[in-house]
Design a protein around this motif. Structure first.
Motif, mmCIF file in Angstrom:
data_model
loop_
_atom_site.group_PDB
_atom_site.id
_atom_site.type_symbol
_atom_site.label_atom_id
_atom_site.label_comp_id
_atom_site.label_asym_id
_atom_site.label_seq_id
_atom_site.Cartn_x
_atom_site.Cartn_y
_atom_site.Cartn_z
ATOM 1 N N LEU A 84 0.821 -1.199 0.000
ATOM 2 C CA LEU A 84 0.000 0.000 0.000
ATOM 3 C C LEU A 84 0.859 1.255 0.000
ATOM 4 N N ALA A 85 1.935 1.244 0.796
ATOM 5 C CA ALA A 85 2.812 2.413 0.850
ATOM 6 C C ALA A 85 3.553 2.599 -0.470
ATOM 7 N N VAL A 86 4.034 1.482 -1.046
ATOM 8 C CA VAL A 86 4.719 1.567 -2.339
ATOM 9 C C VAL A 86 3.774 2.104 -3.404
ATOM 10 N N PHE A 87 2.571 1.558 -3.420
ATOM 11 C CA PHE A 87 1.589 1.995 -4.410
ATOM 12 C C PHE A 87 1.230 3.465 -4.208
ATOM 13 N N SER A 88 1.126 3.895 -2.959
ATOM 14 C CA SER A 88 0.816 5.286 -2.656
ATOM 15 C C SER A 88 1.919 6.210 -3.151
ATOM 16 N N HIS A 89 3.180 5.825 -2.893
ATOM 17 C CA HIS A 89 4.301 6.636 -3.365
ATOM 18 C C HIS A 89 4.342 6.704 -4.884
ATOM 19 N N THR A 90 4.048 5.590 -5.538
ATOM 20 C CA THR A 90 4.039 5.575 -6.996
ATOM 21 C C THR A 90 2.960 6.494 -7.541
ATOM 22 N N LEU A 91 1.783 6.440 -6.938
ATOM 23 C CA LEU A 91 0.687 7.297 -7.380
ATOM 24 C C LEU A 91 1.028 8.772 -7.218
ATOM 25 N N ILE A 124 2.274 6.108 -26.729
ATOM 26 C CA ILE A 124 3.160 5.229 -25.952
ATOM 27 C C ILE A 124 3.390 5.810 -24.562
ATOM 28 N N ILE A 125 3.609 7.118 -24.498
ATOM 29 C CA ILE A 125 3.848 7.765 -23.205
ATOM 30 C C ILE A 125 2.626 7.613 -22.295
ATOM 31 N N VAL A 126 1.442 7.854 -22.846
ATOM 32 C CA VAL A 126 0.224 7.771 -22.038
ATOM 33 C C VAL A 126 -0.014 6.342 -21.558
ATOM 34 N N ILE A 127 0.119 5.366 -22.457
ATOM 35 C CA ILE A 127 -0.122 3.965 -22.092
ATOM 36 C C ILE A 127 0.878 3.508 -21.028
ATOM 37 N N THR A 128 2.165 3.825 -21.220
ATOM 38 C CA THR A 128 3.176 3.390 -20.253
ATOM 39 C C THR A 128 3.019 4.105 -18.916
ATOM 40 N N THR A 129 2.561 5.352 -18.953
ATOM 41 C CA THR A 129 2.344 6.075 -17.696
ATOM 42 C C THR A 129 1.248 5.414 -16.871
ATOM 43 N N VAL A 130 0.150 5.066 -17.527
ATOM 44 C CA VAL A 130 -0.949 4.399 -16.821
ATOM 45 C C VAL A 130 -0.519 3.003 -16.355
ATOM 46 N N ALA A 131 0.120 2.256 -17.264
ATOM 47 C CA ALA A 131 0.527 0.888 -16.924
ATOM 48 C C ALA A 131 1.541 0.857 -15.796
ATOM 49 N N SER A 132 2.441 1.845 -15.770
ATOM 50 C CA SER A 132 3.489 1.848 -14.744
ATOM 51 C C SER A 132 2.937 2.048 -13.341
ATOM 52 N N LEU A 133 1.729 2.600 -13.229
ATOM 53 C CA LEU A 133 1.093 2.685 -11.909
ATOM 54 C C LEU A 133 1.016 1.302 -11.260
ATOM 55 N N PHE A 134 0.804 0.298 -12.084
ATOM 56 C CA PHE A 134 0.619 -1.065 -11.579
ATOM 57 C C PHE A 134 1.912 -1.881 -11.652
ATOM 58 N N THR A 135 2.666 -1.741 -12.749
ATOM 59 C CA THR A 135 3.863 -2.570 -12.911
ATOM 60 C C THR A 135 4.957 -2.195 -11.911
ATOM 61 N N LEU A 136 5.127 -0.908 -11.646
ATOM 62 C CA LEU A 136 6.150 -0.504 -10.678
ATOM 63 C C LEU A 136 5.792 -0.966 -9.273
ATOM 64 N N SER A 137 4.531 -0.788 -8.893
ATOM 65 C CA SER A 137 4.109 -1.224 -7.556
ATOM 66 C C SER A 137 4.222 -2.736 -7.410
ATOM 67 N N ALA A 138 3.750 -3.469 -8.422
ATOM 68 C CA ALA A 138 3.822 -4.926 -8.368
ATOM 69 C C ALA A 138 5.262 -5.398 -8.350
ATOM 70 N N GLY A 139 6.120 -4.744 -9.146
ATOM 71 C CA GLY A 139 7.518 -5.147 -9.208
ATOM 72 C C GLY A 139 8.239 -4.958 -7.891
ATOM 73 N N VAL A 140 8.050 -3.795 -7.279
ATOM 74 C CA VAL A 140 8.693 -3.538 -5.991
ATOM 75 C C VAL A 140 8.191 -4.518 -4.935
ATOM 76 N N PHE A 141 6.891 -4.780 -4.932
ATOM 77 C CA PHE A 141 6.336 -5.707 -3.966
ATOM 78 C C PHE A 141 6.937 -7.114 -4.130
ATOM 79 N N ILE A 142 7.015 -7.584 -5.369
ATOM 80 C CA ILE A 142 7.552 -8.936 -5.627
ATOM 81 C C ILE A 142 9.024 -9.003 -5.251
ATOM 82 N N LEU A 143 9.798 -7.970 -5.619
ATOM 83 C CA LEU A 143 11.228 -7.980 -5.300
ATOM 84 C C LEU A 143 11.459 -7.951 -3.795
#
Length: 315
Positions: free
Chosen positions: A4-11, A290-309
Motif C-alpha cells: 500500500l505504501a509503495v503503491f501510494s508513493h508511486t501514485l 506510448i507515453i500515455v499507455i506506459t504512464t498508466v501501466a506503470s502505476l501497476f507494474t512498478l508497484s507490483a515489481g517492488v512488492f515482488i522484489l
C-alpha cells in the motif's frame, strides 16, 4: 515498506503526470491551445527548458556518494542493449516509417523525472544522489540513440552519417549534460539567484511537455495505432525491466542498487520522446500514445515489481 505504501508513493509521482496529459486533452478540446501553440511550446521545451532542468540536476548531484562505476556501466550497457532489442523487433514487426518512434518509445524511459522521484521516495538522499548520476549518463545514451534512430527513419534527415552526427552534436539535451559535467566534477558554485531562476525555468519542462502530449493525443489515433503503441509499451514497462533486473541479479546486485535499477528500467515513456519525435517530423501521435499507455501501466507494474522484489528478498 508494504504494498500500500509503495503503491501510494508511486501514485504521488505518476498521477500528477497523467493529470497534466488530461489537462492537455481538455485544453485542446475547449480551444485554449492549438497546433501552433503545441509546436512552439514543444520547441521551447526541447531547446531551452529541458536542457536547463538536466543541467541543474547534474550540477547538484553528490558525486562522492553516487559514483559507482560498475553499476553505471551495467545500467548504460543494458540500456544500449535494450535499444538494439527494440530496434530488431521494430524491423520485424513495424512499418518502415514507424520504426524510429517505436524503438525510441520501447527503450527510452522517464528516468529524469519519474525514475529519479521514485528512487528518492524509496531510498532518500542515497537514491537521489545515485539516481542523478545515472540520469546524467542515461540522458546522453537516450538522446544519442534516439537522435540516430529518428534521423535514420525521418524523410527529412536521411543524409548519411555526417548529418546524423551533426544532429546529435546540436542536440540541446546532450549539450546540457556535457556543459554540466565540469561544473559538477570541479564543484563550481553558481550564484543563488541564477540557480533559483534556473529552477523556475526548468520546472516548466514537464508540465509544458505533458500538456503538449495531451493536446496532440486523440482517441481515434490511439485506436488506430493501438497495436504498435501497446507493443512498444509492453517492451517498456514489462519485458525490458524484467530482463534488466534478472541480469543485474545474476551479476550480484541486491538491495538498494537493484531497487534503483528496477525503478529506472521500469519508468514510463519519457516526455522528451514526444518532443524529439515532433522535432524530427516523425509520428508524434504514436510517441504520445506510448507515453500515455506506459504512464498508466506503470502505476501497476512498478508497484507490483517492488512488492515482488521485496517479497523474495532481492531488495
Amino acid at each position: 515498506m508494504d504494498l500500500l505504501a509503495v503503491f501510494s508513493h508511486t501514485l504521488q509521482v505518476t498521477l500528477p503526470v497523467f493529470a497534466m496529459v488530461f489537462l492537455g486533452i481538455v485544453f485542446k478540446r475547449i480551444g485554449w491551445i492549438d497546433a501552433h501553440f503545441i509546436s512552439m511550446a514543444s520547441a521551447l521545451v526541447f531547446r531551452a527548458t529541458m536542457p536547463t532542468l538536466i543541467f541543474l540536476s547534474i550540477v547538484r548531484a553528490d558525486l562522492d556518494v553516487a559514483l559507482q562505476p560498475g553499476l553505471i556501466v551495467y545500467f548504460l550497457g543494458f540500456s544500449v542493449l535494450s535499444f538494439f532489442l527494440a530496434w530488431g523487433w521494430a524491423i520485424w514487426r513495424c512499418p518502415h516509417a514507424e520504426r524510429g518512434v517505436f524503438t525510441q518509445g520501447a527503450f527510452r524511459g522517464n528516468c529524469g523525472i519519474v525514475g529519479l522521484a521514485l528512487a528518492a521516495n524509496q531510498y532518500g538522499d542515497y537514491g537521489l544522489s545515485l539516481g542523478s548520476i545515472l540520469v546524467g549518463g542515461i540522458i546522453i545514451v537516450y538522446n544519442v540513440l534516439s537522435a540516430i534512430i529518428l534521423a535514420y527513419y525521418s524523410e527529412g534527415a536521411r543524409s548519411g552519417l555526417g548529418a546524423i552526427l551533426k544532429h546529435i552534436a546540436k542536440n540541446p539535451l546532450i549539450l546540457g549534460v556535457l556543459l554540466a559535467i565540469p561544473f559538477a566534477y570541479f564543484h563550481i558554485d553558481l550564484p543563488t539567484w541564477l540557480l533559483t531562476s534556473g529552477d523556475y525555468f526548468g520546472a516548466m519542462s514537464l508540465p509544458l511537455a505533458l500538456v503538449c502530449i495531451g493536446g496532440t493525443l486523440s482517441f481515434t489515433s490511439v485506436k488506430q495505432s493501438s497495436g504498435l503503441a501497446l507493443d512498444a509499451s509492453l517492451w517498456k514497462v514489462l519485458w525490458l525491466p524484467l530482463l534488466g533486473v534478472l541480469g543485474a541479479f545474476a551479476l550480484g546486485y541486491r538491495g538498494r542498487e537493484l531497487g534503483i535499477l528496477f525503478l529506472f528500467f521500469g519508468s514510463p515513456g519519457a516526455a522528451a520522446s514526444f518532443v524529439m519525435a515532433k522535432a524530427a517530423h516523425a509520428n508524434a501521435k504514436l510517441a504520445a500514445n506510448i507515453i500515455v499507455i506506459t504512464t498508466v501501466a506503470s502505476l501497476f507494474t512498478l508497484s507490483a515489481g517492488v512488492f515482488i522484489l521485496k517479497l523474495i528478498g532481492w531488495i
